[in-house]
Design an enzyme around this catalytic site. Structure first.
Site, PDB file in Angstrom:
ATOM      1  N   LEU A  18       0.835  -1.209   0.000  1.00  0.00           N
ATOM      2  CA  LEU A  18       0.000   0.000   0.000  1.00  0.00           C
ATOM      3  C   LEU A  18       0.869   1.257   0.000  1.00  0.00           C
ATOM      4  O   LEU A  18       0.603   2.214  -0.723  1.00  0.00           O
ATOM      5  CB  LEU A  18      -0.936  -0.009   1.215  1.00  0.00           C
ATOM      6  CG  LEU A  18      -1.883   1.198   1.309  1.00  0.00           C
ATOM      7  CD1 LEU A  18      -2.762   1.317   0.077  1.00  0.00           C
ATOM      8  CD2 LEU A  18      -2.755   1.108   2.562  1.00  0.00           C
ATOM      9  N   LYS A 112      -1.360  11.392  17.616  1.00  0.00           N
ATOM     10  CA  LYS A 112      -1.189   9.971  17.945  1.00  0.00           C
ATOM     11  C   LYS A 112      -2.465   9.377  18.517  1.00  0.00           C
ATOM     12  O   LYS A 112      -3.164  10.010  19.307  1.00  0.00           O
ATOM     13  CB  LYS A 112      -0.026   9.786  18.903  1.00  0.00           C
ATOM     14  CG  LYS A 112       1.256  10.099  18.196  1.00  0.00           C
ATOM     15  CD  LYS A 112       2.461   9.407  18.748  1.00  0.00           C
ATOM     16  CE  LYS A 112       3.636   9.797  17.855  1.00  0.00           C
ATOM     17  NZ  LYS A 112       4.869   9.145  18.169  1.00  0.00           N
ATOM     18  N   GLY A 433      19.832  18.700  16.503  1.00  0.00           N
ATOM     19  CA  GLY A 433      20.732  17.553  16.342  1.00  0.00           C
ATOM     20  C   GLY A 433      20.949  17.124  14.912  1.00  0.00           C
ATOM     21  O   GLY A 433      22.064  17.092  14.422  1.00  0.00           O
ATOM     22  N   ARG A 516       3.569   6.148   5.723  1.00  0.00           N
ATOM     23  CA  ARG A 516       4.788   6.050   6.532  1.00  0.00           C
ATOM     24  C   ARG A 516       4.724   4.858   7.482  1.00  0.00           C
ATOM     25  O   ARG A 516       3.767   4.675   8.215  1.00  0.00           O
ATOM     26  CB  ARG A 516       4.997   7.333   7.328  1.00  0.00           C
ATOM     27  CG  ARG A 516       6.235   7.268   8.153  1.00  0.00           C
ATOM     28  CD  ARG A 516       6.757   8.619   8.588  1.00  0.00           C
ATOM     29  NE  ARG A 516       7.623   8.425   9.744  1.00  0.00           N
ATOM     30  CZ  ARG A 516       8.855   7.951   9.682  1.00  0.00           C
ATOM     31  NH1 ARG A 516       9.387   7.637   8.505  1.00  0.00           N
ATOM     32  NH2 ARG A 516       9.560   7.786  10.782  1.00  0.00           N
ATOM     33  N   CYS A 517       5.803   4.061   7.429  1.00  0.00           N
ATOM     34  CA  CYS A 517       5.889   2.884   8.296  1.00  0.00           C
ATOM     35  C   CYS A 517       7.151   2.972   9.142  1.00  0.00           C
ATOM     36  O   CYS A 517       8.119   3.607   8.745  1.00  0.00           O
ATOM     37  CB  CYS A 517       5.981   1.621   7.452  1.00  0.00           C
ATOM     38  SG  CYS A 517       4.558   1.392   6.391  1.00  0.00           S
ATOM     39  N   GLU A 606       3.692  10.729  24.983  1.00  0.00           N
ATOM     40  CA  GLU A 606       2.796   9.727  24.407  1.00  0.00           C
ATOM     41  C   GLU A 606       2.767   8.438  25.220  1.00  0.00           C
ATOM     42  O   GLU A 606       1.896   7.606  25.004  1.00  0.00           O
ATOM     43  CB  GLU A 606       3.173   9.454  22.953  1.00  0.00           C
ATOM     44  CG  GLU A 606       4.463   8.690  22.817  1.00  0.00           C
ATOM     45  CD  GLU A 606       4.968   8.680  21.391  1.00  0.00           C
ATOM     46  OE1 GLU A 606       5.118   9.767  20.818  1.00  0.00           O
ATOM     47  OE2 GLU A 606       5.211   7.595  20.871  1.00  0.00           O
ATOM     48  N   GLU A 666       8.968  22.363  21.042  1.00  0.00           N
ATOM     49  CA  GLU A 666       8.301  22.883  19.854  1.00  0.00           C
ATOM     50  C   GLU A 666       7.339  23.998  20.261  1.00  0.00           C
ATOM     51  O   GLU A 666       6.489  23.800  21.111  1.00  0.00           O
ATOM     52  CB  GLU A 666       7.507  21.761  19.179  1.00  0.00           C
ATOM     53  CG  GLU A 666       6.673  22.287  18.041  1.00  0.00           C
ATOM     54  CD  GLU A 666       5.777  21.233  17.409  1.00  0.00           C
ATOM     55  OE1 GLU A 666       6.212  20.086  17.265  1.00  0.00           O
ATOM     56  OE2 GLU A 666       4.643  21.590  17.068  1.00  0.00           O
ATOM     57  N   HIS A 695       8.563  21.598  10.213  1.00  0.00           N
ATOM     58  CA  HIS A 695       7.634  20.720   9.495  1.00  0.00           C
ATOM     59  C   HIS A 695       7.287  21.292   8.133  1.00  0.00           C
ATOM     60  O   HIS A 695       6.592  20.658   7.347  1.00  0.00           O
ATOM     61  CB  HIS A 695       6.360  20.514  10.321  1.00  0.00           C
ATOM     62  CG  HIS A 695       6.667  19.903  11.654  1.00  0.00           C
ATOM     63  ND1 HIS A 695       6.925  20.672  12.774  1.00  0.00           N
ATOM     64  CD2 HIS A 695       6.812  18.619  12.035  1.00  0.00           C
ATOM     65  CE1 HIS A 695       7.191  19.864  13.783  1.00  0.00           C
ATOM     66  NE2 HIS A 695       7.133  18.626  13.369  1.00  0.00           N
ATOM     67  N   CYS A 727      12.632  21.277  16.043  1.00  0.00           N
ATOM     68  CA  CYS A 727      12.989  19.854  16.060  1.00  0.00           C
ATOM     69  C   CYS A 727      14.183  19.659  15.135  1.00  0.00           C
ATOM     70  O   CYS A 727      14.730  20.626  14.601  1.00  0.00           O
ATOM     71  CB  CYS A 727      11.785  19.016  15.611  1.00  0.00           C
ATOM     72  SG  CYS A 727      11.960  17.241  15.917  1.00  0.00           S
TER      73      CYS A 727
HETATM   74  N1  GLN Z   1      18.083  14.762  17.832  1.00  0.00           N
HETATM   75  C1  GLN Z   1      16.990  14.318  17.032  1.00  0.00           C
HETATM   76  C2  GLN Z   1      17.040  15.034  15.685  1.00  0.00           C
HETATM   77  O1  GLN Z   1      17.493  16.143  15.650  1.00  0.00           O
HETATM   78  C3  GLN Z   1      15.676  14.607  17.677  1.00  0.00           C
HETATM   79  C4  GLN Z   1      14.528  14.062  16.890  1.00  0.00           C
HETATM   80  C5  GLN Z   1      13.180  14.177  17.577  1.00  0.00           C
HETATM   81  O2  GLN Z   1      12.974  14.981  18.433  1.00  0.00           O
HETATM   82  N2  GLN Z   1      12.246  13.393  17.197  1.00  0.00           N
HETATM   83  O3  GLN Z   1      16.609  14.490  14.682  1.00  0.00           O
HETATM   84 ZN    ZN Z   2      11.832  16.858  18.036  1.00  0.00          ZN
END
Ligand code: GLN
Ligand code: ZN
Length: 760
Positions: A18, A112, A433, A516-517, A606, A666, A695, A727
């Site tokens: 799929l 989620k 990161g 997405r999987c 979560e 965030e 995003h 992020c």
């Molecule tokens: N250090 C990870 C990155 O920068 C953090 C990812 C995340 O928060 N999901 O990708």
């Molecule tokens: Zn993040």
């Protein structure tokens, strides 16, 4: 006869058919007919597998081209007006616009599904919501199912869970006002299912596992009275927790059966057995739909037998929840370690287990003796395997003391030493990161995997990526640098590959959302860290620059939450083991001269249990694990953590109790609203509210970021603010990342000038 059924079967396909069909369609490579054909073929295959396993009732409605909640929005006709779509004639293109957005329309929000890693699309409701003109295609799979099954069931999310999970743009709006029109729309759907000859409808109501205020319980009574007798019999499906706390209210509902999650709450079976109205079916969710271990069939039988004796044919058996949350077939996965493979049951293996239980109940255990013996043998091989228990890990766990979770000095003292050491400007800039995972990086990893290049060549490629990331950050003028995580395809898999006690699957894919999987690793044994995991990359990166290089680790709760974990010990015990392993890495990074170490915990929230009453216990061990991982360092070493979501209000005390020196979060999309919570709570440590929404490919301007920082300084002292994106940047491209980060640095500089002027 004890009937067998499923709440749902994984829809993505054993080979992710799929996913690939969707991506081909989205790229324009194939027409809609090919996608629709793939869908039909997958449904047929999934039903055939169930028939071959002897499953008695087949279920429609578990398949979806993107998400069943989105299908339900289309079926009920409540498409938000902002899309300008015709709810009666929603095209496939419109459908995907709701899910993914386009240049004119931002998509529906995605979030989620309870405490799982599956994301559903969030209905948007308000005073102007109409439930009219739902789509016709919803019923195609129902017809297909009906034409092959003796008993067909249609599954959909029930009205109260739908209403609870929706988002109302106007916070003042009372969503219960929509109960009546919503119920009328459901009634129409049920009537329609009745005319199609569907015997049962499964209405999923997992919110019953949460605590509910009286008006919500009253809403259940109103909605279900209106639905009763509208067509098929109703199976009220509850899961992800016990519903004993609402038992009396539930037992008064005019439905014909209830499904219970006996994995999360086995004790509720006895209670329900007494309460069960005399005409109801009881569907016992006796096999774990959330995890991948073989079932202890004898224990399940012992639990089910008395109920079967009492209610006979009214007992159905099923997995605890939809099998959406587990991979398709362990037997067909050539990538699993053979010893461990024998201990596992993915969706197809669970079907077989279900049938063994049903036959044992109906015809006696003798007729399934060999199956039970095979299960016993697998269980004892798992228990006895020297790979599961590691005495050294056990000894370390027993020796954990409260002092190991305490930094040497309180934050105020530590931060003074850290400020002296790093001499960062006001509003220090950093990133979370990762830098873009380019085609080149992914190509190198794929080449290593198929042995087209050797480890040395791969490492050289990664070093050059690290160098590129460091040079770029220096050029842009960031203050605290990162190595860029080029070597990590995934922040959990990377560590799971290196930790003892974890194993990987070859094809154990689970849908996360849409196409997405994810391939969660499996924690099968005591966890330890045989060798350093990140030190080489961080030290190399630090050698390239005078600026501080931040070490980057995934935290224990996130590693736990995004893996399939052992069911033979408490989750918190596994969390402590992982924490000790990460603690070793933290200590090694510090010894190697890395002065700032970030431990990411994006999954803490979560993992919250469905019932608030259980939050305290969970947060206590989650915080304990984080502190155990982090508190090994000296005062001059700065610990960061990162979380990428914006609902903190409920859990701020726990976040503060983690005692990281700095947290990045965030905030850019919520316009810093949540900072008010941090301020109100008096979050004591340093904080980096994201000012760049990663995003979106959009490059935010300096002014925009300054405006966000302005609202931040209104509530948090400037001395404690960091400037960073929301992020990691792995999903972005360099052409957007460079100008966006340059703007971010410029925004920080502008803030500094302003504050320097103010201090003069
Ligand atoms: N250090 C990870 C990155 O920068 C953090 C990812 C995340 O928060 N999901 O990708
Ligand atoms: Zn993040």
């Amino acid at each position: 006869m004890a009937l067998t059924h499923l709440l749902g079967y994984p829809r993505i396909g054993a080979r992710r058919e799929l996913k690939f069909a969707l991506e081909r369609f989205w790229s324009g490579a194939v027409a809609a007919t090919e996608l629709l054909d793939t869908g039909r073929r997958l449904r047929a295959t999934h039903w055939s597998r169930q028939e071959a396993a002897g499953i008695d009732i087949l279920t429609a409605g578990d398949f979806s081209y993107y998400d069943p909640m989105l299908d339900l929005i289309a079926l009920l006709g409540c498409i938000p007006a902002r899309f300008g779509a015709d709810a009666g004639a929603l095209s496939l293109a419109d459908y995907f616009t709701l899910a993914r957005g386009n240049d004119r329309h931002p998509p529906l929000e995605m979030t989620k599904w309870f405490d799982t890693n599956y994301h559903y699309l969030v209905p948007e409701l308000g005073a102007d919501t109409r439930f009219e003109g739902g789509v016709e295609w919803y019923f195609d799979p129902v017809r297909e199912c009906r034409s092959r099954a003796r008993t067909a069931k249609a599954a959909l999310v029930g009205p109260i869970t739908f209403l609870r999970l929706a988002k109302c743009l106007d916070p003042e709006f009372d969503r219960l006002q929509l109960l009546e029109p919503l119920t009328r729309a459901y009634a129409r759907v049920l009537e329609r299912l009745g005319t199609l000859g569907v015997g049962w409808v499964q209405l999923d109501e997992p919110v019953l596992a949460t605590e509910l205020a009286p008006e919500w319980l009253a809403a259940y009574a109103r909605a279900y009275s209106a639905l009763s007798g509208r067509g098929p019999r109703i199976l009220l499906a509850t899961y992800f927790g016990g519903v004993g706390h609402h038992a009396e209210a539930i037992a008064r509902l005019p439905v014909q059966g209830i499904h219970l999650d006996l994995v999360r709450d086995p004790a509720q079976l006895a209670a329900w057995h007494k309460l069960l109205p005399p005409t109801w079916v009881l569907s016992a969710g006796a096999i774990d739909g959330r995890n991948i271990w073989r079932t202890d069939l004898r224990a399940a039988l012992a639990r089910l037998r008395p109920v079967h004796e009492a209610i006979g044919d009214r007992l159905w058996i099923a997995p605890s929840c939809s099998l959406l949350h587990v991979p398709v077939s362990a037997a067909q996965d050539a990538g699993i370690d053979p010893e461990i493979g024998a201990w596992l049951a993915f969706a197809d293996e669970k079907l077989a287990e279900l049938k063994v239980l049903a036959r044992a109940l109906d015809q006696g255990e003798a007729c399934v003796r060999s199956e039970l013996e095979a299960a016993d043998a697998a269980a004892s091989s798992r228990r006895a395997s020297p790979r599961v228990a590691d005495p050294a890990v056990r000894a370390r766990m027993a020796a954990v003391t409260p002092a190991m979770t305490e930094r040497k000095s309180p934050f105020e003292q530590r931060i003074r030493l850290q400020r002296e050491r790093f001499r960062l400007p006001l509003f220090p800039t950093t990133t979370i990161g990762s830098f873009p995972q380019t085609a080149q990086i992914r190509g190198a990893r794929a080449a290593l995997k198929r042995e087209a290049i050797d480890t040395e060549a791969y490492q050289a490629a990664m070093r050059s990526e690290i160098e590129h990331a460091v040079r770029c950050q220096e050029r842009i003028g960031l203050d605290v640098l990162v190595h860029g995580e080029a070597e990590r395809g995934d922040m959990v898999e990377y560590f799971a590959d290196k930790l003892a006690g974890f194993t990987a699957t070859g094809d154990g894919w689970v849908q996360s959302y849409g196409s997405r999987c994810v391939k969660p690793p499996i924690v099968f044994g005591d966890v330890s860290r045989p060798a350093a995991m990140t030190v080489e990359e961080s030290v190399y990166a630090q050698s390239l620059t005078e600026r501080p290089m931040k070490g980057m680790l995934t935290g224990p709760v996130t590693l736990l939450q995004w893996s399939f974990v052992r069911d033979d010990q408490a989750r918190e015990a596994t969390a402590v083991q992982i924490a000790l392993a990460i603690r070793d890495e933290v200590a090694a990074l510090e010894r190697a001269g890395i002065g700032i170490i970030q431990i990411d915990e994006p999954a803490i929230r979560e993992g919250l249990p469905l019932k608030r009453a259980d939050w305290g216990a969970y947060l206590a061990w989650a915080v304990h694990s984080f502190r155990l991982a982090a508190a090994v360092v000296g005062d001059e070493t700065q610990i960061h953590t990162h979380m990428c979501y914006s609902e903190f209000r409920d859990i701020l005390p726990a976040i503060a109790a983690m005692d990281a020196d700095a947290i990045t979060i965030e905030t850019s999309r919520s316009h810093m609203d949540l900072l008010a919570d941090f301020a109100h709570f008096r979050y004591p440590n340093e904080i980096g509210p994201g000012v760049y929404d990663i995003h979106s490919p959009r490059v935010p301007s300096v002014d925009e970021m300054v405006a966000l920082l302005d609202s931040a300084v209104a509530v948090i002292p400037a001395q404690r603010l960091w400037v960073n994106p929301d992020c990691g940047l792995k999903t972005r491209g360099w052409p957007e990342v460079e100008p966006a980060l340059a703007n971010l640095v410029a925004a920080a500089r502008r803030m500094r000038e302003r504050f320097a002027a103010r201090q003069d």
